[in-house]
Design a protein around this motif. Structure first.
Motif, mmCIF file in Angstrom:
data_model
loop_
_atom_site.group_PDB
_atom_site.id
_atom_site.type_symbol
_atom_site.label_atom_id
_atom_site.label_comp_id
_atom_site.label_asym_id
_atom_site.label_seq_id
_atom_site.Cartn_x
_atom_site.Cartn_y
_atom_site.Cartn_z
ATOM 1 N N LEU A 97 5.390 -0.599 -15.106
ATOM 2 C CA LEU A 97 4.597 0.124 -14.098
ATOM 3 C C LEU A 97 3.913 -0.850 -13.137
ATOM 4 O O LEU A 97 3.802 -0.581 -11.947
ATOM 5 N N CYS A 147 4.496 -0.535 -9.228
ATOM 6 C CA CYS A 147 3.340 -0.257 -8.351
ATOM 7 C C CYS A 147 3.084 -1.414 -7.382
ATOM 8 O O CYS A 147 2.856 -1.195 -6.191
ATOM 9 N N ALA A 155 5.820 -1.458 -4.747
ATOM 10 C CA ALA A 155 5.662 -0.346 -3.790
ATOM 11 C C ALA A 155 4.498 -0.628 -2.842
ATOM 12 O O ALA A 155 4.604 -0.405 -1.625
ATOM 13 N N PHE A 156 3.389 -1.134 -3.395
ATOM 14 C CA PHE A 156 2.227 -1.449 -2.559
ATOM 15 C C PHE A 156 2.577 -2.545 -1.545
ATOM 16 O O PHE A 156 2.235 -2.448 -0.362
ATOM 17 N N SER A 170 9.508 -7.664 -3.412
ATOM 18 C CA SER A 170 9.041 -6.370 -3.928
ATOM 19 C C SER A 170 10.178 -5.625 -4.608
ATOM 20 O O SER A 170 9.991 -5.027 -5.676
ATOM 21 N N ILE A 174 10.386 -4.102 -8.337
ATOM 22 C CA ILE A 174 10.633 -2.674 -8.599
ATOM 23 C C ILE A 174 11.888 -2.504 -9.463
ATOM 24 O O ILE A 174 11.874 -1.753 -10.454
#
Lengths: 147, 498
Positions: free
Chosen positions: A15, A19, A22-23, A43, A47
């Protein structure tokens, strides 16, 4: 029980990766085309790895067992707080006084048994010598400007 | 050449080389005080010396500082210099199991062997090797960084996906601040202090040292295991035996260090990681790497010390510094009125050869000096109680993070990243993949963007990235590393009892 703990940890890592990725992607809208290539790639790696871990947990739950550890969170928290206060107080109270106090506090936190007054005094004197010695080395020999 | 050798062997030069090695070793051993800082701080003292003596002192300081970084890497899991990152991966596990003295001796022998190969390369191969370095363009740097990042798969020890998340965090951290190409301001959240990016040395200190300090504080047992029967000496014979058994590892790592040293701006940290990866890939028992493998320590130290001699090749022949300390030494040379370039080897050959022999002598002096300092450093660390050790190391981390730019914000970054690093380690994300991402990210990004732009201008991006022989060689090595890592993991899983 151990397997559950390990899977719980893996799920947290997954997670976190998803997260964070995505941020980071959500922040790239204001960047130029070339400037956003690398953050988006990094990123997507996070992910994809996070999704991979989640898939592994759901489809093939073969987590390795890890020994359950008793963590002294109070001591860890006190140490972390001391280090943060030390870092944030350097400018306000000066390098030598802040460091001398922090060195004694860290010594007290790292001691398992209660410390006697003599022991605290000994650590305080040794701490002050250490701090003053290094401050001299930094400011006089290495020409580092101390706060 | 004989005159140069005799000049290097003069009492004055020997004494200067000795003092340089001792001073460099001590500064390098302190976390945060890098080889660059050691050389930068002591440069002004050489201005009054004659050029060759000044160069010998600077070379000796640099050599000592690169080796000194191994002490804190082995004994407190904090690379004293970035060049010692790979040393901590197996050096600290060795120290944890009671073999810290052996690890220190191995690192000394590895450093001496690597340093000698680098210095001999400088003596014999300077002009031809520097031409190879010139053929490294942005794309080659990009692939070299990707090769370094492939080490994440190696370091993850059965948890590649978790390692990739760590690497992703490191890469994202490396994006903070102004972009290396283009100047985009990224992930600063309005903080001007973050415009320059995450400072690497404070980040290294935080990620490696603060978690160790927190573990030291929260656990009742001793920091390092102390084996009474192994505290009697340097364990030199045992270390020499291990070195002889891994002679090919020593030679390969030293050659890697020399070549990486020649490549401008690559430096000891890249050399150490590449040599470590190669040592693991070719090892008979790769599963021991990361758990205290002798070959890991030897590979890292032999390669990072070899970068010293290697780095001087482009510095002296082309005037292009191979490593950051070389850039400072280049400045000192200019102050002394020495013009670097191919003509240096003909017009001022006496200075160059005296310096090269001085570097060889300084490397040899590192053997007794390093062994003695290392022995007492180990004894000190295992004997001192936690109540003294924890505050002393905590103080040194603060000093190290602050001293580089006299910036208290760097201290805050160090502490914050250290606490985050500890929390991440609790859930299985180790520091090494994060550090790899942080260090290699900017090299990879700059190489990629520049290569992309040049390839676009030439109308052949594919050829730009995949058409150069050096690039193809690095890609092949990366694939080989990843495949061998995958094969090894599969083999381990199959062999594991159900």
């Amino acid at each position: 029980m151990n397997r559950l703990i390990d899977q719980w940890r893996q799920a947290v890592v997954a997670l976190l990766g998803i997260c964070l990725g995505a941020f980071a992607i959500s922040q790239t809208s204001a960047m130029s085309e070339l400037g956003r290539v690398f953050p988006i790639t990094a990123s997507l790696i996070s992910i994809a790895a996070g999704l991979g871990i989640l898939a592994k947990i759901i489809l093939a739950p073969q987590a390795e067992t890890v020994p359950e550890e008793r963590i002294d969170y109070l001591r860890a928290g006190l140490f972390a707080a001391t280090m943060l206060i030390w870092a944030l107080s350097l400018d306000r109270f000066g390098f030598v006084p802040t460091s001398a106090c922090a060195v004694v506090v860290v010594a007290v936190i790292s001691r398992r048994e209660p410390m006697s007054k003599t022991s605290i005094l000994f650590h305080a004197i040794a701490g002050v010598f250490l701090v003053v010695g290094f401050s001299f080395l930094l400011s006089e020999v290495l020409n580092v400007r101390l706060p | 050449m004989l005159d140069a050798l005799l000049s290097a062997l003069s009492l004055e030069n020997l004494l200067l080389a000795f003092l340089g090695v001792v001073g460099g070793t001590i500064i390098g051993a302190l976390p945060g005080l890098s080889a660059t800082m050691a050389v930068a701080v002591l440069v002004p003292f050489t201005f009054t010396m004659d050029p060759s003596s000044g160069l010998i002192v600077l070379g000796a300081i640099y050599t000592g500082a690169i080796y000194g970084g191994a002490y804190s890497a082995i004994l407190v899991n904090t690379p004293g210099t970035p060049a010692a990152i790979a040393t901590s991966m197996d050096g600290f596990p060795m120290a944890k199991r009671g073999d810290g003295d052996l690890a220190v001796t191995l690192s000394c022998l590895g450093s001496v062997a690597g340093g000698l190969v680098g210095a001999l390369a400088l003596l014999l191969l300077a002009p031809p090797l520097s031409q190879i370095a010139l053929s490294f363009g942005p794309v080659e740097y990009f692939w070299l960084a990707i090769f370094g990042l492939s080490l994440i798969a190696t370091l993850s020890r059965g948890a590649t996906l978790t390692g990739l998340i760590g690497g992703g965090i490191g890469l994202l951290l490396s994006c903070v601040g102004s972009a290396v190409v283009g100047g985009d301001v990224r992930y600063t959240f309005g903080q001007t202090s973050l415009l320059g990016g995450i400072p690497v040395i404070p980040a290294l200190i935080g990620l490696y040292c603060v978690p160790v300090l927190i573990e030291m504080v929260i656990r009742p047992e001793a920091h390092l295991e102390r084996r009474a029967e192994k505290m009697r000496g340097f364990r030199l014979i045992e270390a020499l035996g291990l070195m002889w058994r891994s002679k090919f590892n020593v030679i390969r790592s030293a050659v890697i260090g020399t070549v990486v040293g020649i490549i401008p701006a690559a430096g000891g940290s890249v050399a150490g990681l590449v040599a470590y990866s190669e040592a693991r890939r070719t090892a008979k028992k790769p599963e021991e790497f990361g758990k205290g493998a002798h070959d890991g320590v030897i590979a890292s130290e032999a390669s990072n010390s070899a970068t010293v001699g290697g780095g001087f090749i482009p510095t002296l022949v082309l005037g292009i510094p191979g490593t950051p300390p070389d850039a400072i030494i280049l400045g000192a040379l200019l102050v002394q009125g020495i013009r670097t370039g191919p003509q240096l080897f003909t017009q001022q050959a006496d200075i160059v050869f005296t310096f090269t022999f001085g570097l060889l002598i300084a490397t040899l002096l590192m053997l007794p000096t390093g062994l003695i300092i290392g022995r007492y450093a180990y004894r000190l660390i295992v004997s001192v109680p936690k109540t003294a050790l924890a505050p002393a190391i905590a103080f040194l981390t603060i000093v190290g993070a602050f001293a580089i730019e006299a910036n208290t914000f760097h201290v805050f970054i160090m502490v914050a990243l250290g606490i985050i690093g500890w929390l991440l380690a609790r859930i299985g994300v180790e520091a090494s993949p994060i550090v790899l991402g942080l260090i290699l990210g900017p090299i990879a990004e700059a190489g990629f963007v520049q290569g992309w732009l040049i390839g676009g201008a030439q109308g052949d991006r594919l050829g730009m990235f995949f058409g150069q022989p050096i690039s193809l060689a690095i890609i092949a090595l990366t694939v080989l590393t990843l495949v061998s890592s995958g094969v090894f993991k599969r083999k381990t899983q199959l062999e594991r009892p159900s």
